[in-house]
Design a protein around this motif. Sequence first.
Motif, PDB file in Angstrom:
ATOM      1  N   LEU A 159      20.843  -2.870   3.377  1.00 41.81           N
ATOM      2  CA  LEU A 159      20.462  -3.130   4.751  1.00 41.81           C
ATOM      3  C   LEU A 159      18.946  -3.150   4.863  1.00 41.81           C
ATOM      4  O   LEU A 159      18.248  -2.501   4.071  1.00 41.81           O
ATOM      5  N   PRO A 160      18.413  -3.864   5.829  1.00 43.10           N
ATOM      6  CA  PRO A 160      16.968  -3.817   6.057  1.00 43.10           C
ATOM      7  C   PRO A 160      16.483  -2.382   6.254  1.00 43.10           C
ATOM      8  O   PRO A 160      17.166  -1.543   6.842  1.00 43.10           O
ATOM      9  N   LEU A 161      15.288  -2.123   5.725  1.00 47.49           N
ATOM     10  CA  LEU A 161      14.598  -0.834   5.745  1.00 47.49           C
ATOM     11  C   LEU A 161      15.177   0.159   4.740  1.00 47.49           C
ATOM     12  O   LEU A 161      14.799   1.334   4.740  1.00 47.49           O
ATOM     13  N   THR A 162      16.079  -0.305   3.860  1.00 48.03           N
ATOM     14  CA  THR A 162      16.505   0.515   2.733  1.00 48.03           C
ATOM     15  C   THR A 162      15.339   0.672   1.759  1.00 48.03           C
ATOM     16  O   THR A 162      14.599  -0.283   1.507  1.00 48.03           O
ATOM     17  N   THR A 163      15.166   1.873   1.223  1.00 47.53           N
ATOM     18  CA  THR A 163      14.178   2.108   0.175  1.00 47.53           C
ATOM     19  C   THR A 163      14.893   2.137  -1.172  1.00 47.53           C
ATOM     20  O   THR A 163      15.894   2.844  -1.330  1.00 47.53           O
ATOM     21  N   ILE A 164      14.395   1.379  -2.120  1.00 46.19           N
ATOM     22  CA  ILE A 164      14.981   1.351  -3.459  1.00 46.19           C
ATOM     23  C   ILE A 164      14.026   2.045  -4.421  1.00 46.19           C
ATOM     24  O   ILE A 164      12.876   1.634  -4.582  1.00 46.19           O
ATOM     25  N   THR A 165      14.507   3.110  -5.030  1.00 45.25           N
ATOM     26  CA  THR A 165      13.695   3.934  -5.919  1.00 45.25           C
ATOM     27  C   THR A 165      14.017   3.640  -7.383  1.00 45.25           C
ATOM     28  O   THR A 165      15.018   2.980  -7.705  1.00 45.25           O
ATOM     29  N   LEU A 166      13.186   4.179  -8.258  1.00 42.87           N
ATOM     30  CA  LEU A 166      13.429   4.046  -9.689  1.00 42.87           C
ATOM     31  C   LEU A 166      14.771   4.681 -10.056  1.00 42.87           C
ATOM     32  O   LEU A 166      15.532   4.134 -10.851  1.00 42.87           O
ATOM     33  N   GLN A 167      15.082   5.812  -9.447  1.00 44.35           N
ATOM     34  CA  GLN A 167      16.359   6.477  -9.720  1.00 44.35           C
ATOM     35  C   GLN A 167      17.535   5.592  -9.308  1.00 44.35           C
ATOM     36  O   GLN A 167      18.538   5.499 -10.030  1.00 44.35           O
ATOM     37  N   ASP A 168      17.408   4.926  -8.167  1.00 39.60           N
ATOM     38  CA  ASP A 168      18.478   4.024  -7.717  1.00 39.60           C
ATOM     39  C   ASP A 168      18.762   2.945  -8.756  1.00 39.60           C
ATOM     40  O   ASP A 168      19.922   2.601  -9.017  1.00 39.60           O
ATOM     41  N   VAL A 169      17.705   2.395  -9.334  1.00 42.31           N
ATOM     42  CA  VAL A 169      17.864   1.319 -10.304  1.00 42.31           C
ATOM     43  C   VAL A 169      18.395   1.857 -11.633  1.00 42.31           C
ATOM     44  O   VAL A 169      19.304   1.278 -12.241  1.00 42.31           O
ATOM     45  N   GLU A 170      17.846   2.980 -12.092  1.00 43.71           N
ATOM     46  CA  GLU A 170      18.275   3.534 -13.374  1.00 43.71           C
ATOM     47  C   GLU A 170      19.739   3.969 -13.341  1.00 43.71           C
ATOM     48  O   GLU A 170      20.453   3.872 -14.344  1.00 43.71           O
ATOM     49  N   GLU A 171      20.186   4.459 -12.184  1.00 43.98           N
ATOM     50  CA  GLU A 171      21.578   4.905 -12.070  1.00 43.98           C
ATOM     51  C   GLU A 171      22.532   3.776 -11.706  1.00 43.98           C
ATOM     52  O   GLU A 171      23.744   3.996 -11.601  1.00 43.98           O
TER      53      GLU A 171
END
Length: 336
Positions: free
Chosen positions: A123-135
Amino acid sequence: MATATALPIPDFFNPAKVAEVWRVPYQERAAQARQWAQHYQIPPASDDPQRTILLLTDVQNTFCLPEFELFVPGAVADNQRLCRFIYTHLAQISEIIVTLDTHTASQIFHPLFWVNPAGEHPLPLTTITLQDVEEGYWQPNPHLLSSLPLGDLASLQTYARHYVAQLAAKGRFPLTIWPYHSMLGGIGHALVSAVEEACFFHTVARQQQTRIELKGSHPLTENYSVLRPEVSHDPQGRPLGAVNRALIEHLLAGDRLIIAGQAKSHCVAWTVADLLREIQQRDAQLAQRVYLLEDCMSPVVVPGVVDFSEAANAAFAEFAAAGINRISTSSVPWNL
């Protein structure tokens, strides 16, 4: 400078229309601008003994009108003041440069770029972190490969991790998924009509073409600053987008640089930060030529969701400490 006297505001300017989209009557305004210059004895900008550049950052419908995608609260009033400033200081402003945030749907900060294991987009204004991508909670959309300058899915996944890691390592804002905005070819991409009209009037009256700088079109990086991308190289060290050296040199060649636009916390702040970095590498005294027109800009604020006011204030305090001037339309030190 041409004159130290404030000019009147043309009768056609209507502050109430600053929040609307409409067609500028170019031929009519051109005739009025020529008459205006003749009546008030305004010389061509090429005759200015000192060159004052006005840099307008992303004064576009997408950020500045309430019904559009990323409206910055305060932008309508900011632009009312900005238009008045351009008209009253027409004889002192040698050149206007406008930046245009320029996007397509399949960019790294738009929802289409990312999917979760269920195939849903953030959704708009979601923050995507390094942890989100790695997991694996958020992964790049494999269906976009044909739209991106990457050869295979593994390269795309490697790049996604590299990108969010680079943002964190450089202390930049984390990756925010923005609503689709500033879409190339769309109404949101256009300058605010009243500001476009003021720029056009200036172009004809001063016989100095408004310069347009596009930014933000590379699909694999953000470009808050008009001077450089947020992440400049891919995992192999290849450049993603060039530093805008031509614009940097042009801005620093002027005698004064006034900066306004949206948003104070993002594209304005990052542009000023990049320019200040260049200044400090050359001559710190050049910072004194830069003026931030603070009542013609506002920070990103989404009530109950995010407020970047403190970040903007902290950045601008650092700019002032480095010698950059903070002014308002009612406190222009060299004129009225």
